[in-house]
Design an enzyme around this catalytic site. Structure first.
Site, PDB file in Angstrom:
ATOM      1  N   CYS A   1     -10.869   8.884   6.042  1.00 57.42           N
ATOM      2  CA  CYS A   1     -11.695   9.324   4.913  1.00 57.42           C
ATOM      3  C   CYS A   1     -13.132   9.613   5.326  1.00 57.42           C
ATOM      4  O   CYS A   1     -13.867  10.292   4.598  1.00 57.42           O
ATOM      5  CB  CYS A   1     -11.686   8.253   3.815  1.00 57.42           C
ATOM      6  SG  CYS A   1     -10.048   7.922   3.142  1.00 57.42           S
TER       7      CYS A   1
ATOM      8  N   THR B   1      13.558   0.653   3.016  1.00 55.70           N
ATOM      9  CA  THR B   1      14.298   1.896   2.841  1.00 55.70           C
ATOM     10  C   THR B   1      15.762   1.571   2.546  1.00 55.70           C
ATOM     11  O   THR B   1      16.090   0.424   2.222  1.00 55.70           O
ATOM     12  CB  THR B   1      14.205   2.750   4.117  1.00 55.70           C
ATOM     13  OG1 THR B   1      14.877   2.051   5.188  1.00 55.70           O
ATOM     14  CG2 THR B   1      12.744   2.987   4.517  1.00 55.70           C
TER      15      THR B   1
ATOM     16  N   THR C   1      -2.806  -2.008   9.634  1.00 54.32           N
ATOM     17  CA  THR C   1      -2.930  -3.107   8.672  1.00 54.32           C
ATOM     18  C   THR C   1      -1.667  -3.951   8.644  1.00 54.32           C
ATOM     19  O   THR C   1      -1.729  -5.191   8.587  1.00 54.32           O
ATOM     20  CB  THR C   1      -3.218  -2.553   7.268  1.00 54.32           C
ATOM     21  OG1 THR C   1      -4.438  -1.819   7.304  1.00 54.32           O
ATOM     22  CG2 THR C   1      -3.344  -3.678   6.245  1.00 54.32           C
TER      23      THR C   1
ATOM     24  N   PRO D   1      17.936  -2.159   5.165  1.00 59.60           N
ATOM     25  CA  PRO D   1      17.108  -3.340   4.866  1.00 59.60           C
ATOM     26  C   PRO D   1      16.240  -3.791   6.035  1.00 59.60           C
ATOM     27  O   PRO D   1      15.296  -4.563   5.830  1.00 59.60           O
ATOM     28  CB  PRO D   1      18.140  -4.417   4.506  1.00 59.60           C
ATOM     29  CG  PRO D   1      19.411  -3.963   5.138  1.00 59.60           C
ATOM     30  CD  PRO D   1      19.381  -2.470   5.103  1.00 59.60           C
TER      31      PRO D   1
ATOM     32  N   GLY E   1       2.752   3.898   3.276  1.00 58.40           N
ATOM     33  CA  GLY E   1       1.724   4.906   3.444  1.00 58.40           C
ATOM     34  C   GLY E   1       2.051   6.274   2.883  1.00 58.40           C
ATOM     35  O   GLY E   1       2.886   6.427   1.983  1.00 58.40           O
TER      36      GLY E   1
END
Length: 442
Positions: free
Chosen positions: A43, A269, A15, A272, A278
């Site tokens: 899923c 994080t 994505t 930068p 996720g």
């Protein structure tokens, strides 16, 4: 021209790549993933195993060829990032098929490593013990069932995947038992609603052993911690998910108290130039602001959008997560959003609870079912803290309304005034959500 490297090609990573291309037509984008399949609907894997989804390939949303042809994005499968060299803004990549290693440089790096199924250290775990975390895991379970034709299965762990696997294996004609460590199944449900779900399992022939774990496996005999023995020729381990943070740790990036990679409002994080999205990331709880890790598809897709917007110069800050989720267990659906009873007690929050038990829609209409809706709120501020619902139909829309209400800052008293859809096939003149608001009047 900016170059972005993405680690992981499933939900979040795929994505993020698509979003980057949408906002920047010229950017160079490369996605690396160590698996052989990209962008599949994880899923859906229990339902493929159970035969509900008949065509296995239908859960594959895209291929590397499609990403290249339609989006000009390079996806290299069976390639693993084994080191991040932050000072040089490079990654060391290993081709898993050939063993060859090479470096690649980036202007921005997105980590979407996902998580791995936790596998306990149990004596006797051999070829009939599986976990379900990847497309390959799904294929391995399918292959085993087709080849060995097992008749009995034990599922260890009664979370989302465990319960979905129990139902789907039962559909295949297997005798299924669930072994769960806690006193009640699906621990993100309040105990009273969990008992309703457990009763549904029992009514469909699923044996449930709570307060127990598998201590030892001797052939097809499973020895439980409560002294019981179960016979099983197929075991599904579904006891939890461990975030894949080793690459981030090796790079010196901070890991939070939940075990996920720490991120700021834009999914950056400590570095930068490195983002994380996720299942492996730590975020914030929408209600309390406390650290929270939600390994679900919706947050991963949202985080991918946030990272892509920031990298392309149009930042949108993230908001906290509610953990809104739902599952189907035979003829019942169970959904939840926000804080549970247990979490409220653990955090020492002031709270009251309203429960409404009624019909999903007009009782005189032939297609209706029983529905239990439970909402926690702060009696002083009237703030909504969490909601859960279980029933045969209409569960999802009630929790969707309440998740929206929490997000929008509505109070428990606002629920009575919501003008929701009504016709006999769908609801009642006073919807269960309205009824919660009326019952909370003091």
């Amino acid at each position: 021209m900016k170059k972005v490297i993405i680690v992981g090609a499933v939900g979040g990573g795929a994505t993020a790549a698509s979003q980057l291309r949408y906002y920047d037509k010229e950017m160079e984008i490369t996605v690396y993933d160590r698996d052989t399949t990209m962008s599949y609907a994880a899923c859906g894997t229990p339902y493929v195993i159970g035969g509900v989804i008949e065509e296995e390939s239908s859960i594959i949303m895209a291929t590397p060829e499609q990403f290249q042809d339609k989006r000009n994005i390079d996806v290299l499968l069976e390639h693993e990032i084994i080191e991040i060299r932050r000072s040089q803004k490079q990654v060391l990549v290993r081709n898993l098929a050939t063993g060859k290693e090479f470096t690649d440089s980036y202007d921005a790096l997105i980590l979407s490593p996902g998580g791995s199924a936790i596998m306990p250290e149990i004596d006797g775990m051999d070829g009939h013990v599986f976990s379900l975390r990847s497309y390959a895991d799904m294929q391995a379970i399918q292959s085993f069932i087709a080849r060995e034709k097992p008749s009995h299965c034990v599922v260890s762990g009664a979370g989302f995947i465990g319960l979905e696997m129990a139902e789907n294996l039962s559909h295949l004609g297997l005798e299924v038992a669930i072994v769960h460590k806690s006193a009640s199944i699906l621990s993100i449900l309040d105990e009273d609603l969990s008992k309703i779900l457990q009763k549904e399992l029992l009514s469909h022939g699923i044996d449930v052993y709570t307060d127990a774990v598998i201590d030892k496996i001797n052939g097809n005999t499973l020895h439980l911690s409560n002294g019981k023995k179960l016979e099983s020729d197929l075991v599904i381990m579904s006891i939890g998910l461990k975030p894949n943070t080793s690459l981030a740790e090796q790079a010196g990036l901070s890991i939070g108290v939940t075990g996920g990679i720490q991120t700021n409002d834009f999914m950056q994080t400590d570095d930068p130039f490195i983002y994380a999205i996720g299942d492996a990331t730590e975020n914030d709880d929408f209600i309390t602001g406390d650290p929270k890790r939600v390994p679900l598809a919706v947050p991963a897709h949202r985080q991918a959008f946030i990272a892509a917007r920031h990298i392309t110069g149009n930042p949108i800050a993230k908001k906290g997560l509610l953990g809104t989720s739902i599952l189907k267990v035979f003829d019942l659906d169970a959904a939840m959003t926000g804080l549970t009873e247990t979490q409220i007690k653990e955090k020492g929050l002031l709270a009251k609870t309203v429960v409404h038990i009624g019909n999903s829609n007009a009782g005189y209409y032939p297609d209706h079912s029983k529905l239990t809706l439970k909402v926690h709120y702060n009696p002083e501020t009237r703030q909504l803290l969490g909601a859960q619902c279980i029933g045969g139909k209409g569960v999802d829309k009630r929790i969707d309304v309440l998740a929206t209400a929490i997000y929008g800052g509505l109070t428990i008293d606002d629920l009575q005034a919501l003008e929701l859809c009504y016709a006999p096939p769908f609801s009642s003149p006073k919807d269960p959500v309205n009824m919660i608001g009326y019952k909370a009047i003091e």
